[in-house]
Design an enzyme around this catalytic site. Structure first.
Site, PDB file in Angstrom:
ATOM      1  N   THR A  22      37.512  53.042  33.694  1.00  0.00           N
ATOM      2  CA  THR A  22      36.815  54.609  34.039  1.00  0.00           C
ATOM      3  C   THR A  22      35.499  54.292  32.666  1.00  0.00           C
ATOM      4  O   THR A  22      35.515  53.611  32.000  1.00  0.00           O
ATOM      5  CB  THR A  22      37.897  55.612  33.339  1.00  0.00           C
ATOM      6  OG1 THR A  22      37.295  56.829  33.557  1.00  0.00           O
ATOM      7  CG2 THR A  22      38.265  55.399  31.749  1.00  0.00           C
ATOM      8  N   CYS A  23      34.643  55.493  33.009  1.00  0.00           N
ATOM      9  CA  CYS A  23      33.370  55.387  32.273  1.00  0.00           C
ATOM     10  C   CYS A  23      33.250  57.076  32.211  1.00  0.00           C
ATOM     11  O   CYS A  23      33.786  57.890  31.987  1.00  0.00           O
ATOM     12  CB  CYS A  23      32.740  54.443  32.494  1.00  0.00           C
ATOM     13  SG  CYS A  23      31.926  54.808  34.144  1.00  0.00           S
ATOM     14  N   GLY A  24      31.819  57.159  32.192  1.00  0.00           N
ATOM     15  CA  GLY A  24      31.297  58.582  32.239  1.00  0.00           C
ATOM     16  C   GLY A  24      31.200  58.959  33.842  1.00  0.00           C
ATOM     17  O   GLY A  24      31.624  60.148  34.114  1.00  0.00           O
ATOM     18  N   GLY A  52      31.692  56.664  36.845  1.00  0.00           N
ATOM     19  CA  GLY A  52      31.989  55.671  37.562  1.00  0.00           C
ATOM     20  C   GLY A  52      31.233  54.378  37.780  1.00  0.00           C
ATOM     21  O   GLY A  52      31.291  53.531  38.764  1.00  0.00           O
ATOM     22  N   TRP A  73      35.044  60.298  33.523  1.00  0.00           N
ATOM     23  CA  TRP A  73      35.027  61.250  32.364  1.00  0.00           C
ATOM     24  C   TRP A  73      34.061  62.743  33.096  1.00  0.00           C
ATOM     25  O   TRP A  73      34.181  63.744  32.674  1.00  0.00           O
ATOM     26  CB  TRP A  73      34.300  60.994  31.291  1.00  0.00           C
ATOM     27  CG  TRP A  73      34.587  61.915  30.211  1.00  0.00           C
ATOM     28  CD1 TRP A  73      33.740  62.694  29.362  1.00  0.00           C
ATOM     29  CD2 TRP A  73      35.737  62.021  29.512  1.00  0.00           C
ATOM     30  NE1 TRP A  73      34.654  63.486  28.463  1.00  0.00           N
ATOM     31  CE2 TRP A  73      35.801  62.989  28.525  1.00  0.00           C
ATOM     32  CE3 TRP A  73      37.022  61.501  29.749  1.00  0.00           C
ATOM     33  CZ2 TRP A  73      37.132  63.417  27.764  1.00  0.00           C
ATOM     34  CZ3 TRP A  73      37.924  61.680  28.989  1.00  0.00           C
ATOM     35  CH2 TRP A  73      38.164  62.542  27.964  1.00  0.00           C
TER      36      TRP A  73
END
Length: 290
Positions: free
Chosen positions: A241-243, A245, A270
């Site tokens: 996961t990240c900000g 995708g 996120w």
């Protein structure tokens, strides 16, 4: 050394295969809104000869308010067909920052069933640093090509699956954002999102798996060192996961390169989980490695 099934190609390889009839080159450059850069305009200023531009913010789910969520198979097929990308093509994806958004498009093609897709290691910066040619102007479309989309849902996770995993702990969650965004000590880049991370998740910033000087993915032995240092157990499934995708897909590519087959990307990341309205729990503060 990379395995034979590596998803990376070198500048030298692409230079040798630039005119190959089955090779298609895709510029997948993307910039965060705060960066105030126009990826399409920069494509027209300079791109690898023959490349087409894949607009991450247009080839998306039109029914979602979240940024660049995966489109439907029908929309994806339609858009890439019009770009001349389809069955029988070997697709090589690159971006203007070396290794940031190109893995997202690599992963997207894999989600929709196209396995013959690779990433240019080091991207456009390394291509230009090695004196390879670029061209300017609008993209020249090679003509439509049929694309058969077969969605592989095992490569994607949604919010409901991530919520259920809080209890089941069936898979590990690995966050590709910076350590400051992960622990909440830095402001979150996506407006209107809370600070912190998904409870129980681990942190491996995507910048840790890239050589800062050349922009290429680190060799496997160094990838393994960073993965171990982050407390990740390679005997278990992993969801990145990240900000929004994008850089989660850099970690997915790194996992692929070391031969880890059970990985997926949380598409909403996120930008979805961090919303106050999402009903999701948020943890802040540093999490110790296992």
């Amino acid at each position: 050394m990379k395995p034979n099934n590596s998803a990376l190609v070198s500048v030298a390889w692409l230079s040798e295969h630039l005119q190959a009839p089955d090779v298609r080159i895709v510029d997948a450059s993307y910039f965060l809104p705060a960066e105030k850069r126009d990826a399409q305009a920069e494509f027209e200023e300079a791109h690898i000869p023959g490349a087409v531009f894949f607009d991450i913010d247009e080839i998306k789910d039109d029914n979602s308010d979240l940024p660049h969520m995966l489109p439907s198979p029908e929309k994806f097929s339609s858009r890439v067909r019009n770009l001349g990308l389809g069955d029988g093509n070997r697709i090589v994806v690159y971006d203007r920052l070396g290794m940031r958004s190109s893995p997202r498009v690599w992963w997207t093609f894999k989600v929709f069933g196209h396995s013959d897709v690779t990433v240019l290691d080091g991207g456009l910066p390394k291509w230009q640093a090695e004196g390879k040619p670029v061209e300017s102007g609008p993209m020249r479309l090679p003509g439509p090509r049929h694309f058969t989309a077969r969605k592989n849902s095992f490569l994607v996770k949604d919010k409901d699956q991530m919520m259920r995993n809080l209890e089941s702990q069936r898979f590990q969650v690995v966050d590709a954002r910076s350590r400051g965004r992960f622990d909440g000590s830095e402001p979150e880049l996506w407006p209107g999102r809370r600070s912190g991370h998904i409870p129980g998740s681990l942190n491996l910033p995507f910048t840790d798996v890239i050589d800062s000087a050349s922009g290429v993915l680190l060799p496997n032995h160094l990838l393994l060192e960073h993965i171990e240092k982050a407390g990740i157990d390679l005997s278990k499934p992993i969801v990145t996961t990240c900000g929004s995708g994008i850089t989660a897909s850099v970690l997915a590519l790194a996992l692929h390169e070391i031969g880890h087959k059970d990985f997926a990307v949380y598409d909403g990341s996120w930008s979805e989980w961090g919303l106050d309205s999402s009903g999701t729990p948020v943890e802040s503060g540093e999490i110790a490695s296992n």
